[in-house]
Design an enzyme around this catalytic site. Structure first.
Site, PDB file in Angstrom:
ATOM      1  CD1 TRP A  30     -48.885  -5.314   8.603  1.00 30.16           C
ATOM      2  CD2 TRP A  30     -50.712  -5.087   9.876  1.00 30.16           C
ATOM      3  NE1 TRP A  30     -49.058  -3.976   8.875  1.00 30.16           N
ATOM      4  CE2 TRP A  30     -50.160  -3.813   9.651  1.00 30.16           C
ATOM      5  CE3 TRP A  30     -51.869  -5.194  10.649  1.00 30.16           C
ATOM      6  CZ2 TRP A  30     -50.727  -2.645  10.179  1.00 30.16           C
ATOM      7  CZ3 TRP A  30     -52.444  -4.041  11.178  1.00 30.16           C
ATOM      8  CH2 TRP A  30     -51.869  -2.785  10.938  1.00 30.16           C
ATOM      9  CG  ASP A  37     -52.929  -8.558   4.645  1.00 28.93           C
ATOM     10  OD1 ASP A  37     -53.196  -7.716   3.763  1.00 28.93           O
ATOM     11  OD2 ASP A  37     -52.718  -8.252   5.841  1.00 28.93           O
ATOM     12  CE  LYS A  67     -51.075  -0.012   5.050  1.00 32.93           C
ATOM     13  NZ  LYS A  67     -51.570  -1.016   5.978  1.00 32.93           N
TER      14      LYS A  67
HETATM   15  C1  LIG Z   1     -52.024  -1.676   6.973  1.00 30.84           C
HETATM   16  C2  LIG Z   1     -52.125  -3.137   6.917  1.00 30.84           C
HETATM   17  C3  LIG Z   1     -53.190  -3.837   7.529  1.00 30.84           C
HETATM   18  C4  LIG Z   1     -54.248  -3.145   8.378  1.00 30.84           C
HETATM   19  O1  LIG Z   1     -55.079  -2.396   7.631  1.00 30.84           O
HETATM   20  P1  LIG Z   1     -56.245  -1.521   8.293  1.00 30.84           P
HETATM   21  O2  LIG Z   1     -57.013  -1.122   7.068  1.00 30.84           O
HETATM   22  O3  LIG Z   1     -55.617  -0.393   9.019  1.00 30.84           O
HETATM   23  O4  LIG Z   1     -57.031  -2.409   9.185  1.00 30.84           O
HETATM   24  C5  LIG Z   1     -53.249  -5.198   7.387  1.00 30.84           C
HETATM   25  N1  LIG Z   1     -52.305  -5.874   6.711  1.00 30.84           N
HETATM   26  C6  LIG Z   1     -51.262  -5.246   6.119  1.00 30.84           C
HETATM   27  C7  LIG Z   1     -50.260  -6.037   5.363  1.00 30.84           C
HETATM   28  C8  LIG Z   1     -51.152  -3.865   6.202  1.00 30.84           C
HETATM   29  O5  LIG Z   1     -50.113  -3.246   5.621  1.00 30.84           O
END
Ligand SMILES: *Cc1c(COP(=O)(O)O)cnc(C)c1O
Length: 359
Positions: free
Chosen positions: A101, A171, A195
């Site tokens: 990521w 993030d 998540k």
């Molecule tokens: C799943 C995830 C993403 C991507 O998310 P999307 O909503 O599928 O674009 C980005 N960063 C982290 C840490 C993630 O776990």
């Protein structure tokens, strides 16, 4: 009705109380005579939903007045472009590469400016958080970017970099509201909902006000934080149903005692699993102990056939989505907020039994 223990990394399980409330509201939300999916985003009912969701989110994360909270679309991945488009005023950022990521965020930022990779843990398949050498930080960077919790590799920061006047951007997709964080240490945080806080379709961002309104002139309207901040996330039709469910999750979290109490439960769940892994003769965790995630727990046996057998038998016993990411192999148990302690205890019991039977 049978429910499984779902260890998916995302989309992942939601609290049963939230699903039951959504079921009750399905045909007739609050006397409106319609579902949340069918109502105008300009209606009084939805106005209450989005305002309450924002107020609860601010309360749960202690977000001060000088930050704007936004409900956006395009997932976490759209933020990889939106951040440089809005924040890369001078044209550079610092970034720590802790996995896939971070890499995707890096690749996207490179389209708009220069990315200075301060440190990386790629040499060991990202199984640790690299030590940061301040002399490598660029004091003139527009921002400093980290992936707080690394969903795929199961690492997390336990100490934040001291970036001085350079805004820290994080993030939080796979750890938002799982443990207390001091939001004032960040200039911008974001998280895709699927998540830890709701269904896919909504992405939450909190941005310090002084960082808003600096987007490049050719920035597409939908990717400008100012547009969404000024319109209170109602510039265009927002992902109404996803926001509504996230709002129910926030109410559930408040009932559970907030993020502080949730963190205690998460620490307990993680300890149950890591203690077992540290004492098992068959299974072991893949991450350096000091950097272990509370949310995503990758583990392996030393035999690929045994891994496959374990995943197959676990699935048959109601422990689903335990297959590890293809880049790590083995298994991964994602134990987000909605996973009860009982689910982790049952998984460990199952692993013990499997270990005895397959000696
Ligand atoms: C799943 C995830 C993403 C991507 O998310 P999307 O909503 O599928 O674009 C980005 N960063 C982290 C840490 C993630 O776990």
């Amino acid at each position: 009705m049978e429910r499984v223990y779902n260890f998916s990394a995302g989309p992942s399980m939601l609290p049963i109380e939230v699903l039951e409330q959504a079921q009750k509201d399905m045909l007739n939300f609050n006397g409106s005579g319609m579902s949340v999916m069918e109502m105008s985003h300009r209606s009084k009912w939805f106005d209450d939903i989005i305002k309450e969701a924002e107020a609860d989110l601010r309360e749960l994360m202690h977000i001060p007045e000088n930050y704007k909270v936004m409900f956006l679309q395009g997932g976490g991945s759209t933020q990889f472009a939106m951040i440089p488009l809005n924040l890369m005023v001078k044209g550079t950022c610092d970034l720590v590469n802790t996995g896939q990521w971070s890499k995707k965020a890096m690749q996207e930022a490179k389209k708009f400016g220069t990315v200075n990779v301060v440190a990386s843990s790629e040499d060991k398949v990202f199984n640790y958080i690299p030590a940061l050498d301040k002399s490598k930080f660029n004091p003139d960077a527009d921002y400093f970017y980290i992936t707080y919790n690394n969903t795929i590799y199961g690492t997390r920061y336990t100490e934040l970099p001291d970036t001085g006047n350079v805004p820290l951007v994080a993030d939080l997709s796979s750890m938002i509201m799982s443990e207390e964080i001091d939001i004032t240490k960040f200039g911008l945080v974001f998280a895709g909902a699927q998540k830890n806080i709701g269904p896919a379709g909504v992405t939450v961002a909190a941005v310090r006000e002084d960082l808003i309104g600096k987007a490049k002139a050719d920035c597409p309207t939908m990717l400008d934080y100012k547009v969404h901040a000024d319109a209170s996330s109602l510039y265009n039709t927002p992902p109404c149903y996803a926001i509504y469910i996230a709002g129910l999750v926030f109410k559930w979290l408040k009932k559970m005692g907030g993020v502080k109490e949730m963190q205690k439960v998460n620490e307990e769940k993680a300890a149950i699993l890591y203690d077992f892994l540290d004492n098992s003769m068959m299974f072991r965790g893949t991450v350096v102990p000091k950097d272990r995630s509370l949310m995503n727990v990758p583990f392996v046996t030393d035999d690929d056939d045994l891994n496959a057998k374990f995943i197959k038998e676990a699935t048959a016993n109601g422990f689903v989505n335990l297959k590890g990411h293809r880049t790590v192999g083995g298994m991964r148990a994602s134990i987000y907020n909605a996973m009860p302690v009982e689910g982790v205890k049952s998984l460990v019991e199952f692993m013990k039994k499997f270990e005895t039977e397959n000696k």
